[in-house]
Scaffold this motif. Structure first.
Motif, short mmCIF file in Angstrom:
data_model
loop_
_atom_site.label_atom_id
_atom_site.label_comp_id
_atom_site.label_asym_id
_atom_site.label_seq_id
_atom_site.Cartn_x
_atom_site.Cartn_y
_atom_site.Cartn_z
N ASN A 69 0.89 -1.30 0.08
CA ASN A 69 -0.10 0.15 -0.04
C ASN A 69 0.95 1.21 0.09
N ASP A 249 -10.10 -3.97 -7.06
CA ASP A 249 -9.38 -3.60 -5.33
C ASP A 249 -8.01 -4.46 -5.53
N GLY A 252 -3.40 -2.30 -9.71
CA GLY A 252 -2.73 -1.08 -9.63
C GLY A 252 -2.10 -0.77 -10.91
N ALA A 272 -3.80 2.88 -7.71
CA ALA A 272 -4.62 1.85 -7.63
C ALA A 272 -5.74 1.86 -8.58
#
Length: 275
Positions: A69, A249, A252, A272
């Motif tokens: 992330n 989800d 990316g 993303a």
């Protein structure tokens, strides 16, 4: 008095409805496209060359996953590139691509070496053998983000119908040397992947992967200091034959610009997939 109150109530209702409509439109517009712009300082592109057939690779895969992330205020952008030279040794890695073997070879040769291996880590295009030592890795990242960037990278993703996404990347160089060839790249990655390995050095293990590169575009040379890469990405193609649910989800895009003569990655943008 009752008539005036009624008009006032209707007026308030109308203003409220218009406000809600405008807010809805703004949210829709914001949701229709997501964007990322590279910062003024350099960003550390971390490339891990790995394979499911290599029993020393799972710890490196787990290490890379800690930045799935983003990390260090999004100054660390990780990518896992699975090579194919382990495929003949007992287990075929479904995420492997020969182009990643070629890229690993190219970066190694640019550094004056001739040996490739897994797991191998490059940070901003330069090998870092001591990647597993936090002080060494953190020092390399701090060195990079302390430098101003010689290029800008902009990423825009626009969702389309049917699980498709329009990906547009723009690259702008501030290098004055016109002889320096710069190349642009775009990589589509996928998170939250796992494999039950049935043979080879990792037989019987369940391996977990983050930031696995599924699609790769480039090199596209910068001309006059600029380049554009625009692609229509379909998640079913990006995650073909992997058994994934193609949820946005999980995916990316990373875009970066590289000095073709040295392998140095000048700048990176990471984004993303949006809905």
């Amino acid at each position: 008095m009752h008539h005036e109150a009624g008009r006032f109530t209707r007026a308030v209702a109308l203003v409220t409805a218009l406000a809600l409509l405008c807010a809805s439109g703004l949210a829709s517009a914001a949701g229709a496209m997501c964007s990322a712009r590279s910062p003024a300082h350099r960003v550390a592109l971390v490339e891990l060359y790995s394979s499911e057939g290599c029993n020393s690779c799972p710890p490196a895969d787990a290490w890379l996953g800690q930045w799935k992330n983003g990390g260090a205020a999004r100054s660390v952008v990780p990518l896992a590139l699975h090579v194919d030279y382990w495929n003949s040794l007992g287990w075929t890695d479904r995420f492997s691509q020969h182009r990643f073997t070629e890229r690993q070879e190219s970066l190694t040769h640019l550094a004056g070496d001739h040996t490739i291996y897994t797991p191998e880590v490059f940070v901003a295009g330069r090998e870092l053998r001591s990647w597993s030592r936090p002080e060494s890795f953190n020092s390399r990242v701090a060195q990079l983000i302390g430098q101003p960037s010689d290029a800008d990278v902009a990423l825009d993703i626009t969702p389309r119908a049917g699980g498709a996404f329009d990906v547009a990347a723009r690259f702008d160089s501030r290098i004055a040397d016109a002889a320096a060839r710069l190349d642009a790249y775009v990589a589509v990655y996928e998170n939250a992947l796992s494999t039950q390995v049935g043979a080879g050095e990792n037989r019987g293990a369940t391996l977990h992967h983050e930031r696995v590169v599924r699609q790769w575009f480039g090199p596209v040379p910068l001309v006059g200091g600029n380049a554009h890469i625009r692609r229509d990405i379909r998640l079913a193609d990006a995650g073909a034959n992997t058994g994934t649910d193609f949820s946005a989800d999980r995916f990316g895009v990373v875009a970066f610009v590289e000095n073709a003569a040295t392998g140095d990655v000048l700048q990176v943008a990471d984004l993303a997939f949006c809905h």
